[in-house]
Design a protein around this motif. Structure first.
Motif, PDB file in Angstrom:
ATOM      1  N   GLY A   1     -85.988  42.490 -13.072  1.00  0.00           N
ATOM      2  CA  GLY A   1     -85.285  43.733 -13.360  1.00  0.00           C
ATOM      3  C   GLY A   1     -83.825  43.694 -12.965  1.00  0.00           C
ATOM      4  N   PHE A   2     -83.479  42.795 -12.070  1.00  0.00           N
ATOM      5  CA  PHE A   2     -82.101  42.680 -11.587  1.00  0.00           C
ATOM      6  C   PHE A   2     -81.272  41.741 -12.451  1.00  0.00           C
ATOM      7  CE2 PHE A   2     -79.018  40.817  -8.464  1.00  0.00           C
ATOM      8  CZ  PHE A   2     -78.259  41.961  -8.275  1.00  0.00           C
ATOM      9  N   ILE A   3     -81.911  40.659 -12.982  1.00  0.00           N
ATOM     10  CA  ILE A   3     -81.141  39.639 -13.700  1.00  0.00           C
ATOM     11  C   ILE A   3     -81.372  39.650 -15.211  1.00  0.00           C
ATOM     12  CG2 ILE A   3     -81.221  38.135 -11.680  1.00  0.00           C
ATOM     13  CD1 ILE A   3     -83.181  36.363 -13.222  1.00  0.00           C
ATOM     14  N   SER A   4     -82.273  40.521 -15.702  1.00  0.00           N
ATOM     15  CA  SER A   4     -82.478  40.616 -17.149  1.00  0.00           C
ATOM     16  C   SER A   4     -81.250  41.255 -17.798  1.00  0.00           C
ATOM     17  CB  SER A   4     -83.732  41.425 -17.457  1.00  0.00           C
ATOM     18  OG  SER A   4     -83.574  42.768 -17.042  1.00  0.00           O
ATOM     19  N   ARG A   5     -81.227  41.259 -19.118  1.00  0.00           N
ATOM     20  CA  ARG A   5     -80.055  41.798 -19.833  1.00  0.00           C
ATOM     21  C   ARG A   5     -79.808  43.273 -19.531  1.00  0.00           C
ATOM     22  NH1 ARG A   5     -77.872  38.517 -23.629  1.00  0.00           N
ATOM     23  NH2 ARG A   5     -79.060  36.662 -24.238  1.00  0.00           N
ATOM     24  N   ASP A   6     -80.852  43.989 -19.127  1.00  0.00           N
ATOM     25  CA  ASP A   6     -80.694  45.406 -18.792  1.00  0.00           C
ATOM     26  C   ASP A   6     -80.416  45.631 -17.313  1.00  0.00           C
ATOM     27  OD1 ASP A   6     -81.222  46.135 -21.430  1.00  0.00           O
ATOM     28  OD2 ASP A   6     -83.397  46.166 -21.077  1.00  0.00           O
ATOM     29  N   GLY A   7     -80.506  44.566 -16.509  1.00  0.00           N
ATOM     30  CA  GLY A   7     -80.278  44.678 -15.077  1.00  0.00           C
ATOM     31  C   GLY A   7     -78.809  44.568 -14.724  1.00  0.00           C
ATOM     32  N   PHE A   8     -78.503  44.870 -13.462  1.00  0.00           N
ATOM     33  CA  PHE A   8     -77.101  44.879 -13.015  1.00  0.00           C
ATOM     34  C   PHE A   8     -76.450  43.509 -13.187  1.00  0.00           C
ATOM     35  CE2 PHE A   8     -74.109  44.096  -9.494  1.00  0.00           C
ATOM     36  CZ  PHE A   8     -73.147  45.037  -9.806  1.00  0.00           C
ATOM     37  N   LEU A   9     -77.064  42.482 -12.597  1.00  0.00           N
ATOM     38  CA  LEU A   9     -76.481  41.141 -12.678  1.00  0.00           C
ATOM     39  C   LEU A   9     -76.607  40.568 -14.081  1.00  0.00           C
ATOM     40  CD1 LEU A   9     -75.083  39.031 -10.919  1.00  0.00           C
ATOM     41  CD2 LEU A   9     -77.321  38.047 -10.416  1.00  0.00           C
ATOM     42  N   GLY A  10     -77.710  40.917 -14.764  1.00  0.00           N
ATOM     43  CA  GLY A  10     -77.907  40.425 -16.125  1.00  0.00           C
ATOM     44  C   GLY A  10     -76.848  40.933 -17.081  1.00  0.00           C
TER      45      GLY A  10
END
Length: 269
Positions: A108-117
């Motif tokens: 959830g953090f690195i996916s395209r919808d996440g902050f880092l993503g």
């Protein structure tokens, strides 16, 4: 005192049972893997690529996060601040989390919808099914080993040595790099080795982040679930051999450098 009294025999038996519990499954796996199967697997390009990906990504993740983890460990060892116990509990949290849950949280953090993503996507980079995402997953579950080992190493360094250097006019960075870091070096290297080894063996968090960029644990599981047990076993044996070799080399390097000043010398000085 009888060196071979009943208590010592009890300790010996219990220790032997624990050691047997660790060694027996591994020996059984080696015993049931034929040399022809082993060398055939060792020559498999997919297996070689998977093991190489596992080793270099784990090392890169450990090295990258060590840059921030080591100063953070010194801060935990030397400074008191509000909610410090909560911070230390947060550091240990990845160790007790189910690793699939850790992988889902990280996704959830690195996916395209996440902050880092989203930040990575703006540069045209997807962190899912990518070595960078794998490195994050490895580091997330293994970082506590480095932080805790380094913190304990810094705690063992007499604080009076640092204060004496500051009194003599040394800057804080100089004290850190010439006194604190060298004296805590063995604990830091031990933590580095443990973080690297833990990251290299991670499965649960990584399989959520990257199934098709197969590191060795994911590849072994894929072969086990897709084919038969005997097909996955040679890959597992090969990875164990590689991991053992790498771990032994790193352990040798950590033991090679002796402490600059022993605890006994502190007491005498």
């Amino acid at each position: 005192m009888n060196r071979y009294g009943p208590f010592n025999w009890i300790l010996l038996v219990l220790s032997s049972l624990i050691l047997l519990f660790i060694v027996a499954p591994l020996l059984g796996m080696f015993y049931h893997t034929g040399l022809s199967e082993f060398f055939e697997t060792a020559g498999d390009k997919d297996v070689q690529a998977s093991i190489w990906l596992t080793v270099w990504v784990s090392f890169a993740a450990t090295f990258f996060f060590a840059v921030g983890a080591i100063p953070f460990a010194w801060l935990l060892a030397r400074k008191s601040f509000p909610l410090k116990s909560i911070v230390q509990g947060i550091i240990d949290l990845p160790v007790v989390l189910p690793h699939t849950a850790a992988g889902i949280a990280l996704l959830g953090f690195i996916s395209r919808d996440g902050f880092l993503g989203k930040i990575a996507s703006s540069f045209g980079l997807s962190l899912v099914n990518n070595p960078v995402g794998i490195a994050f997953a490895m580091a997330f579950v293994s970082l506590p080993f480095l932080i805790n080992a380094a913190r304990d190493g810094f705690i063992a360094v007499p604080e009076r040595l640092e204060k004496a250097a500051l009194t003599l006019g040394a800057s804080m960075p100089r004290v850190f790099f010439t006194i604190s870091l060298p004296l805590a070096w063995r604990s830091i290297v031990t933590g580095f080795v443990m973080m690297f080894a833990r990251g290299m063996s991670e499965f649960g968090a990584v399989v959520i982040i990257a199934y098709h960029q197969m590191i060795a644990p994911v590849m072994i599981y894929d072969r086990f679930s897709s084919f038969v047990f005997s097909y996955a076993r040679p890959s597992a044996v090969l990875f164990i051999c590689v991991a053992l070799l790498v771990f032994t080399v790193l352990r040798f390097m950590s033991d090679w450098r002796k402490p600059v000043i022993s605890r006994g010398e502190y007491a005498e000085s």
